[in-house]
Enzyme design. Sequence first.
Site, PDB file in Angstrom:
ATOM      1  NE  ARG A 231      49.192  39.600  46.014  1.00  0.00           N
ATOM      2  CZ  ARG A 231      49.050  40.259  44.510  1.00  0.00           C
ATOM      3  NH1 ARG A 231      47.981  40.756  44.092  1.00  0.00           N
ATOM      4  NH2 ARG A 231      50.128  40.968  45.193  1.00  0.00           N
ATOM      5  CD  GLU A 260      47.228  33.737  42.231  1.00  0.00           C
ATOM      6  OE1 GLU A 260      47.903  33.951  41.244  1.00  0.00           O
ATOM      7  OE2 GLU A 260      46.666  34.816  42.786  1.00  0.00           O
ATOM      8  CG  HIS A 278      46.961  37.325  39.759  1.00  0.00           C
ATOM      9  ND1 HIS A 278      47.782  36.942  41.121  1.00  0.00           N
ATOM     10  CD2 HIS A 278      47.095  38.485  40.006  1.00  0.00           C
ATOM     11  CE1 HIS A 278      48.427  37.901  41.304  1.00  0.00           C
ATOM     12  NE2 HIS A 278      47.889  39.169  40.976  1.00  0.00           N
TER      13      HIS A 278
HETATM   14  C1  DGY Z   1      49.844  43.369  41.837  1.00  0.00           C
HETATM   15  O1  DGY Z   1      50.610  44.204  41.088  1.00  0.00           O
HETATM   16  O2  DGY Z   1      49.894  43.109  43.135  1.00  0.00           O
HETATM   17  C2  DGY Z   1      48.614  42.952  41.199  1.00  0.00           C
HETATM   18  O3  DGY Z   1      48.152  41.632  42.096  1.00  0.00           O
HETATM   19  C3  DGY Z   1      49.836  42.388  39.547  1.00  0.00           C
HETATM   20  O4  DGY Z   1      48.764  41.739  38.469  1.00  0.00           O
END
Ligand code: DGY
Length: 305
Positions: A231, A260, A278
């Site tokens: 993240r 983001e 992402h």
């Molecule tokens: C998630 O599933 O948390 C991922 O970051 C999606 O790409």
Amino acid sequence: MRQTVFVSKGVPQRAAELLKKQGYRVVRGTSAAREGRGAAAVLCLLTDKVDAKTMDAIGPQLKVISNMAAGTDNIDVAAAEKRGVSVANTPDVLTETVAEHAVGLLLVLSRRIVEGDWFVRKGKYKGWKPDLLLGQELRGKTLGIVGYGRIGCRTAEILQKGFGMKVVYHDIKGSGVHEACGAKKISLQELLEQSDAVSLHVPMLSSTRHLISKKELKAMKKTAYLVNTSRGPVVDEKALVASLERNEIAGAALDVFENEPRLAPGLAKLDNIVLTPHIASASKEARDAMAKLAAKNIIEVLENL
Ligand code: DGY
């Protein structure tokens, strides 16, 4: 009476079809708070914020919030718990895809593939030279995995078995099942000091916000790479820009960003960074499985009430 499921607009249609086939009334929209009133379930994306206010707007009949993501940081899980609402996610089905992306980013960095691509496109390639865009081999180097869950462990396995890297890891939890990957658990400070590549796989928690900031970047080797597919806010982006500008580390690859889709000032101007939007879990296989699992999670909760 048929129960209603609110399905966020961007969720693949196959998930909605699965729910319809099961007999649910599906409402698609952009705002669960507005269009999801009266729903028993919400199927959302990681870009949908589901807070206490949203849950209250949907109503007391809400039983489950299913996120089409491994992370659940867009959902106020404590507020859901308080209201007796289950929160479901889609782990496992994206492990391989995300691990492959993390490995890909490391290869792109260590072999300067994006830099090379730009070099050729811009017409700078005037002929072979022994020292043109020299990178680093991975064999024998140390990989530091921060967050040794499913994805961290699989990333370690690929890089250990396929590329001959030595693996160390840091995790706030005990070693347990992950001993199978044969890696040594060490402190974050030791990991940062010892690793030639650091790959982040922690969930977004208050304790992991800016886990990698100025001090941690300074602790890393000058020749080391940082890869983040977890993240965005896990890395202090401003501190990373400053560190890369001063060449304090060799490079970084980010698939996720602190705010983001906005980037920290200066980030996109750097040569020693690789950026992807992402897409770590964006394989056809994983996204298909995530959509199906997110729908199944709803069916499981509602059928077992
Ligand atoms: C998630 O599933 O948390 C991922 O970051 C999606 O790409």
